[in-house]
Design a protein around this motif. Structure first.
Motif, PDB file in Angstrom:
ATOM      1  N   ILE A 177      33.975  39.716 -22.898  1.00  0.00           N
ATOM      2  CA  ILE A 177      34.656  39.265 -21.685  1.00  0.00           C
ATOM      3  C   ILE A 177      34.414  40.264 -20.562  1.00  0.00           C
ATOM      4  CG2 ILE A 177      36.944  38.895 -20.656  1.00  0.00           C
ATOM      5  CD1 ILE A 177      37.814  37.707 -23.299  1.00  0.00           C
ATOM      6  N   GLY A 178      34.038  39.743 -19.413  1.00  0.00           N
ATOM      7  CA  GLY A 178      33.700  40.585 -18.276  1.00  0.00           C
ATOM      8  C   GLY A 178      32.218  40.614 -17.984  1.00  0.00           C
ATOM      9  N   LYS A 179      31.397  40.147 -18.930  1.00  0.00           N
ATOM     10  CA  LYS A 179      29.952  40.176 -18.725  1.00  0.00           C
ATOM     11  C   LYS A 179      29.521  39.274 -17.582  1.00  0.00           C
ATOM     12  CE  LYS A 179      28.794  36.632 -22.210  1.00  0.00           C
ATOM     13  NZ  LYS A 179      28.085  35.708 -21.300  1.00  0.00           N
ATOM     14  N   ASP A 180      30.281  38.222 -17.306  1.00  0.00           N
ATOM     15  CA  ASP A 180      29.914  37.274 -16.253  1.00  0.00           C
ATOM     16  C   ASP A 180      30.643  37.529 -14.942  1.00  0.00           C
ATOM     17  OD1 ASP A 180      28.144  35.829 -17.932  1.00  0.00           O
ATOM     18  OD2 ASP A 180      29.833  34.776 -18.825  1.00  0.00           O
ATOM     19  N   TRP A 181      31.381  38.633 -14.868  1.00  0.00           N
ATOM     20  CA  TRP A 181      32.124  38.935 -13.650  1.00  0.00           C
ATOM     21  C   TRP A 181      31.168  39.222 -12.491  1.00  0.00           C
ATOM     22  CZ3 TRP A 181      32.575  43.132 -10.335  1.00  0.00           C
ATOM     23  CH2 TRP A 181      33.653  43.075  -9.448  1.00  0.00           C
ATOM     24  N   ARG A 182      31.478  38.674 -11.330  1.00  0.00           N
ATOM     25  CA  ARG A 182      30.662  38.881 -10.134  1.00  0.00           C
ATOM     26  C   ARG A 182      31.548  39.265  -8.968  1.00  0.00           C
ATOM     27  NH1 ARG A 182      24.984  38.585 -11.137  1.00  0.00           N
ATOM     28  NH2 ARG A 182      24.681  37.114 -12.854  1.00  0.00           N
ATOM     29  N   GLU A 183      31.223  40.383  -8.335  1.00  0.00           N
ATOM     30  CA  GLU A 183      32.012  40.830  -7.187  1.00  0.00           C
ATOM     31  C   GLU A 183      31.951  39.832  -6.044  1.00  0.00           C
ATOM     32  OE1 GLU A 183      32.325  44.700  -4.227  1.00  0.00           O
ATOM     33  OE2 GLU A 183      30.415  44.192  -5.163  1.00  0.00           O
ATOM     34  N   SER A 184      30.794  39.204  -5.877  1.00  0.00           N
ATOM     35  CA  SER A 184      30.611  38.302  -4.746  1.00  0.00           C
ATOM     36  C   SER A 184      31.371  36.989  -4.895  1.00  0.00           C
ATOM     37  CB  SER A 184      29.118  38.006  -4.563  1.00  0.00           C
ATOM     38  OG  SER A 184      28.576  37.422  -5.741  1.00  0.00           O
ATOM     39  N   GLY A 185      32.010  36.796  -6.057  1.00  0.00           N
ATOM     40  CA  GLY A 185      32.766  35.564  -6.247  1.00  0.00           C
ATOM     41  C   GLY A 185      31.876  34.457  -6.758  1.00  0.00           C
ATOM     42  N   LEU A 186      31.463  33.579  -5.871  1.00  0.00           N
ATOM     43  CA  LEU A 186      30.601  32.467  -6.262  1.00  0.00           C
ATOM     44  C   LEU A 186      29.162  32.952  -6.311  1.00  0.00           C
ATOM     45  CD1 LEU A 186      30.389  29.452  -6.920  1.00  0.00           C
ATOM     46  CD2 LEU A 186      30.074  29.030  -4.475  1.00  0.00           C
ATOM     47  N   TYR A 187      28.567  32.857  -7.495  1.00  0.00           N
ATOM     48  CA  TYR A 187      27.187  33.306  -7.688  1.00  0.00           C
ATOM     49  C   TYR A 187      26.357  32.166  -8.251  1.00  0.00           C
ATOM     50  CZ  TYR A 187      23.102  35.479  -9.805  1.00  0.00           C
ATOM     51  OH  TYR A 187      21.822  35.781 -10.167  1.00  0.00           O
ATOM     52  N   ALA A 188      25.142  32.034  -7.733  1.00  0.00           N
ATOM     53  CA  ALA A 188      24.172  31.100  -8.290  1.00  0.00           C
ATOM     54  C   ALA A 188      22.801  31.753  -8.186  1.00  0.00           C
ATOM     55  CB  ALA A 188      24.195  29.772  -7.557  1.00  0.00           C
ATOM     56  N   GLY A 189      22.126  31.880  -9.309  1.00  0.00           N
ATOM     57  CA  GLY A 189      20.822  32.534  -9.291  1.00  0.00           C
ATOM     58  C   GLY A 189      20.308  32.760 -10.688  1.00  0.00           C
ATOM     59  N   LEU A 190      19.451  33.752 -10.840  1.00  0.00           N
ATOM     60  CA  LEU A 190      18.850  34.051 -12.126  1.00  0.00           C
ATOM     61  C   LEU A 190      19.853  34.715 -13.064  1.00  0.00           C
ATOM     62  CD1 LEU A 190      15.393  35.497 -10.993  1.00  0.00           C
ATOM     63  CD2 LEU A 190      15.854  33.206 -11.896  1.00  0.00           C
TER      64      LEU A 190
END
Length: 245
Positions: A177-190
């Protein structure tokens, strides 16, 4: 549609989590931090008999009730002919990024770690400087920047390293848990491995499709899906269920 969503969530997320919680309660668990076994699990050879450079990614269940659904991960490196291993962790107290806070292949809260992946020899020699640079570039190394859920935490840290050094070619357990955390909030990419695509909302909801990461649906940090490289199911609580790494 709402009814179908809740039925899907109950069957795919809550049922595996509930069964693993029942199984976990039957395990011989350490009662507290001080009484837990933090000794070496004897997964790494002594540096004197393994002089080649090496990189290792480990993950182990966390302590007490949190072990029902979560792993803690860390990275270990050893330069060629080095007399000792160097372990990099992020922890939830003090300054988060720690070096050699525990034995390189030590148990975590009494739980034996699993080897997520390793690289040895010349390939490891080439990657170790980049891993050390990735540790230095981690943005959440200040006191108070750690958050157990949804992140940034120990798994966010290791995922950062995997993203900065995609040649490592491994994915953390679905229970990291936490591996998919993104500071930018909404993320889409590689994906971190650069072998697929990922969309995520602060690590609380998202989808991933990649050769290394497999197929994952993330809801509130719980992950369900499939491992494509080494066929297996990914189940909340249970983690990866299938062929061994």
């Amino acid at each position: 549609m709402i009814r179908r969503f809740f039925l899907f969530f109950a069957l795919v997320f809550l049922l595996p989590l509930g069964t693993h919680a029942a199984w976990w309660q039957l395990q011989p668990l350490a009662s507290d931090w001080a009484r837990a076994d933090w000794s070496s699990a004897a997964l790494l050879p002594a540096p004197a008999i393994a002089p080649e450079a090496s990189v290792h990614v480990f993950a182990a269940r966390v302590g007490r009730w949190r072990g029902v659904f979560a792993h803690h991960s860390w990275v270990v490196v050893k330069e060629k002919n080095a007399p000792a291993y160097t372990r990099f962790d992020v922890v939830g107290w003090g300054n988060p990024v720690r070096v050699n806070v525990r034995v390189a292949d030590g148990r975590w809260y009494g739980n034996v770690p699993e080897l997520v992946g390793e690289i040895k020899g010349q390939a490891a020699e080439a990657l170790i400087p980049r891993i050390r640079d990735a540790v230095k570039s981690y943005s959440y190394s200040d006191y108070g920047s750690y958050a157990a859920w949804p992140g940034p935490n120990s798994n966010s840290f290791v995922q950062h390293i995997l993203s900065e050094v995609p040649e490592l070619g491994r994915a953390l357990p679905p229970t990291a848990i936490g591996k998919d955390w993104r500071e930018s909030g909404l993320y889409a990419g590689l994906t971190p491995s650069r072998t697929g695509l990922q969309a995520s909302l602060y690590g609380l909801a998202g989808v991933t499709f990649g050769w290394v990461e497999g197929v994952e649906i993330n809801l509130l940090g719980l992950v369900a899906g499939l491992d494509l490289q080494r066929p297996a199911l990914k189940l909340p609580g249970w983690g990866r269920v299938g062929f061994s790494a």
